[in-house]
Write a protein that holds these residues in place. Structure first.
Motif, short mmCIF file in Angstrom:
data_model
loop_
_atom_site.label_atom_id
_atom_site.label_comp_id
_atom_site.label_asym_id
_atom_site.label_seq_id
_atom_site.Cartn_x
_atom_site.Cartn_y
_atom_site.Cartn_z
N MET A 173 0.84 -1.20 0.00
CA MET A 173 0.00 0.00 0.00
C MET A 173 0.88 1.25 0.00
O MET A 173 1.83 1.36 0.79
N LYS A 174 0.58 2.17 -0.88
CA LYS A 174 1.36 3.41 -0.96
C LYS A 174 0.82 4.42 0.04
O LYS A 174 -0.40 4.67 0.08
N THR A 175 1.72 4.99 0.84
CA THR A 175 1.31 5.87 1.93
C THR A 175 2.05 7.20 1.88
O THR A 175 3.27 7.23 1.75
N LEU A 176 1.29 8.28 1.98
CA LEU A 176 1.87 9.61 2.11
C LEU A 176 1.83 10.01 3.57
O LEU A 176 0.75 10.12 4.16
N PHE A 177 3.00 10.19 4.17
CA PHE A 177 3.10 10.66 5.55
C PHE A 177 3.27 12.18 5.53
O PHE A 177 4.22 12.69 4.93
N LEU A 178 2.35 12.88 6.17
CA LEU A 178 2.40 14.34 6.25
C LEU A 178 2.73 14.74 7.68
O LEU A 178 1.90 14.65 8.58
N HIS A 179 3.96 15.19 7.90
CA HIS A 179 4.44 15.60 9.22
C HIS A 179 4.10 17.08 9.40
O HIS A 179 4.65 17.93 8.71
N ILE A 180 3.21 17.40 10.35
CA ILE A 180 2.69 18.76 10.48
C ILE A 180 3.23 19.51 11.70
O ILE A 180 2.75 20.59 12.02
N GLY A 181 4.23 18.98 12.37
CA GLY A 181 4.78 19.66 13.55
C GLY A 181 4.38 18.92 14.81
O GLY A 181 4.44 17.70 14.84
N MET A 182 3.96 19.65 15.86
CA MET A 182 3.80 21.08 15.89
C MET A 182 5.17 21.79 16.01
O MET A 182 6.18 21.12 16.25
N PRO A 183 5.22 23.13 15.82
CA PRO A 183 6.50 23.82 15.98
C PRO A 183 7.08 23.59 17.38
O PRO A 183 6.35 23.33 18.33
N LYS A 184 8.39 23.72 17.47
CA LYS A 184 9.11 23.55 18.74
C LYS A 184 9.02 22.14 19.28
O LYS A 184 8.96 21.91 20.48
N THR A 185 8.97 21.16 18.36
CA THR A 185 9.00 19.75 18.78
C THR A 185 10.10 19.00 18.03
O THR A 185 9.89 17.87 17.58
N GLY A 186 11.24 19.65 17.88
CA GLY A 186 12.38 18.99 17.26
C GLY A 186 12.28 18.83 15.76
O GLY A 186 12.98 18.01 15.17
N THR A 187 11.43 19.64 15.11
CA THR A 187 11.21 19.46 13.67
C THR A 187 12.47 19.76 12.86
O THR A 187 12.75 19.06 11.87
N SER A 188 13.24 20.77 13.24
CA SER A 188 14.47 21.09 12.50
C SER A 188 15.46 19.93 12.57
O SER A 188 16.11 19.58 11.58
N ALA A 189 15.57 19.33 13.76
CA ALA A 189 16.48 18.19 13.94
C ALA A 189 16.01 17.00 13.11
O ALA A 189 16.81 16.31 12.47
N VAL A 190 14.70 16.77 13.10
CA VAL A 190 14.14 15.66 12.32
C VAL A 190 14.40 15.87 10.83
O VAL A 190 14.82 14.96 10.11
N GLN A 191 14.13 17.07 10.34
CA GLN A 191 14.30 17.36 8.91
C GLN A 191 15.76 17.24 8.50
O GLN A 191 16.06 16.73 7.41
N TYR A 192 16.66 17.70 9.35
CA TYR A 192 18.09 17.55 9.03
C TYR A 192 18.48 16.08 9.00
O TYR A 192 19.21 15.63 8.11
N PHE A 193 17.97 15.32 9.96
CA PHE A 193 18.24 13.89 10.02
C PHE A 193 17.72 13.19 8.76
O PHE A 193 18.40 12.33 8.18
N LEU A 194 16.52 13.54 8.33
CA LEU A 194 15.94 12.93 7.12
C LEU A 194 16.80 13.22 5.90
O LEU A 194 17.02 12.35 5.05
N GLU A 195 17.31 14.44 5.81
CA GLU A 195 18.09 14.81 4.63
C GLU A 195 19.43 14.08 4.57
O GLU A 195 19.80 13.56 3.51
N ILE A 196 20.14 14.03 5.69
CA ILE A 196 21.46 13.40 5.65
C ILE A 196 21.35 11.88 5.58
O ILE A 196 22.35 11.19 5.33
N ASN A 197 20.14 11.35 5.79
CA ASN A 197 19.93 9.90 5.70
C ASN A 197 18.97 9.53 4.56
O ASN A 197 18.39 8.44 4.57
N SER A 198 18.83 10.42 3.58
CA SER A 198 17.86 10.19 2.51
C SER A 198 18.17 8.91 1.73
O SER A 198 17.25 8.20 1.31
#
Length: 415
Positions: free
Chosen positions: A1-26
């Motif tokens: 099954m194809k799934t779209l995961f939409l990460h919506i925050g909330m702000p100030k919950t480590g989102t910058s760290a998560v996004q950086y982690f996702l990019e360097i581990n793409s």
């Protein structure tokens, strides 16, 4: 099954760290069938790692006016890119922490648009959201707003009137449920004591149903460093520089403030301060207690609370105040460090100027003889020019005299 995961925050919950982690581990994510990439769009003030920003980002025309038609076209274009990603991967991840606040302020129309896109293409839509204690969130957001230059209110003034609709978690989650169903919401607590593996990055992987491997890499240092309140208070005052009649922008001073604190990281690393007393926490959390209970009943195992009571035995006298004893010392050290650093820069500039002057003088001495010789040749040519000019004048006088003499002689002979 194809799934779209939409990460919506909330702000100030480590989102910058998560996004950086996702990019360097793409690449590793792709090995596990997961697609995360930046979108080909640029939005001023928004990092392109937030690849779902196209859903809410404004588009402007050539005159700088908002272009709603172009914005809608951008959403369609971005979703078509997502559709193309699904031809190669079964799971796709979009992330934008401001979606949570956007839903709270503007409603859920854009979420409905994404949900419709998924239904039409046979994709499952899952919304991932992290919720943080409202009291801690307020402290973190206040720090960020002051640091960014948009907040001039004191801490107490801000707490008395935070005007943050995004803290009514039950209301926003209810709106999301109406669009996609409760079963398609992945809710996590932003609490280090409950993170899988003790890291927000590993907990996020677990939320997506991904296993952890030794091939994942992590950031070497903390993303979005938090600074002690004494220095945040300095920045709050600096923010007041903007205004009519002020020749100095707070932005100019803010850069100096930021760079100075980066240099002082070792000095401020040992800070241990409390911002909220037990009574202050109870007052803030009491505003949202009913909504938090409702969220826990719908999303958590029976008997589990969304946020546990946080008591540290702290009275109002035990927490940070703007007139604390350490503030005087911090202020002196902070500006002493600035003065010292500026003096070093001035010394480096002075030494650089000296080196430039020395090189200039060396080159001047090197070409001085050649310049003098050239000047003598110029003087000689000027002298020859004057002599030649004088000779030319004499010759022309003689020619005129000779012509006149012959003409007179001719006229006399004719008579």
């Amino acid at each position: 099954m194809k799934t779209l995961f939409l990460h919506i925050g909330m702000p100030k919950t480590g989102t910058s760290a998560v996004q950086y982690f996702l990019e360097i581990n793409s690449d590793e994510l792709k090995n596990q069938g997961f697609m995360y990439e930046r979108m080909p769009y640029v939005y001023q003030g928004h990092h392109s790692r937030r690849n779902a920003h196209f859903l809410i980002g404004m588009v402007y025309d050539e005159e700088g006016k908002k272009d709603e038609k172009a914005k809608a076209a951008r959403v369609d274009e971005g979703l078509n890119i997502v559709k193309e990603w699904f031809t190669k991967f079964d799971q796709v991840l979009l992330t934008e922490e401001q979606l949570w606040n956007f839903f709270g302020r503007h409603g859920f129309k854009v979420l409905g648009r994404v949900s419709k896109f998924c239904r039409e293409n046979g994709f499952t839509l899952k919304v991932v959201v992290y919720l943080r204690r409202q009291d801690d969130w307020l402290v973190s957001t206040y720090r960020q707003k002051v640091r960014g230059g948009s907040e001039q209110a004191t801490l107490i003034e801000y707490f008395d009137d935070p005007s943050e609709i995004s803290l009514n978690y039950d209301e926003i989650l209810s709106g999301i449920e109406k669009k996609i169903g409760k079963e398609n919401i992945i809710l996590r607590k932003y609490d280090f004591s409950e993170f899988k593996g003790g890291k927000i990055e590993l907990d996020f992987l677990d939320a997506l149903g991904l296993s952890t491997t030794e091939d994942y890499v992590f950031a070497d240092e903390q993303i979005n460093t938090s600074y002690p309140m004494n220095f945040i208070e300095m920045k709050r005052i600096i923010n007041r520089l903007d205004g009519e009649g002020n020749t100095t922008s707070h932005t100019d001073v803010s850069l100096l403030w930021e760079h100075n604190l980066i240099r002082m990281r070792e000095f401020i690393a040992d800070y241990r301060e409390e911002i909220l007393s037990d009574d202050m926490r109870a007052d803030i959390m009491g505003r949202y207690a009913e909504g938090n209970r409702s969220v826990a009943e719908r999303y958590l195992p029976e008997g589990e609370v969304l946020f546990s009571e946080k008591k540290k035995g702290l009275s109002d006298a035990d927490v940070w105040k703007s007139d604390n004893d350490r503030r005087y010392e911090d202020t002196v050290l902070f500006f002493a460090d600035i003065i010292t650093e500026q003096q070093k820069k001035m010394s480096r500039l002075y030494e650089r100027q000296k080196r430039i002057e020395e090189k200039y003088n060396e080159r001047l001495d090197k070409y001085k003889d050649a310049i003098n010789t050239l000047q003598r040749e110029i003087d000689s040519l000027e002298t020859k020019y004057r002599l030649l000019n004088d000779s030319t004048d004499t010759l022309w006088r003689r020619i005129r005299y000779g012509i006149k003499w012959r003409l007179r002689k001719i006229f006399k002979k004719g008579n």
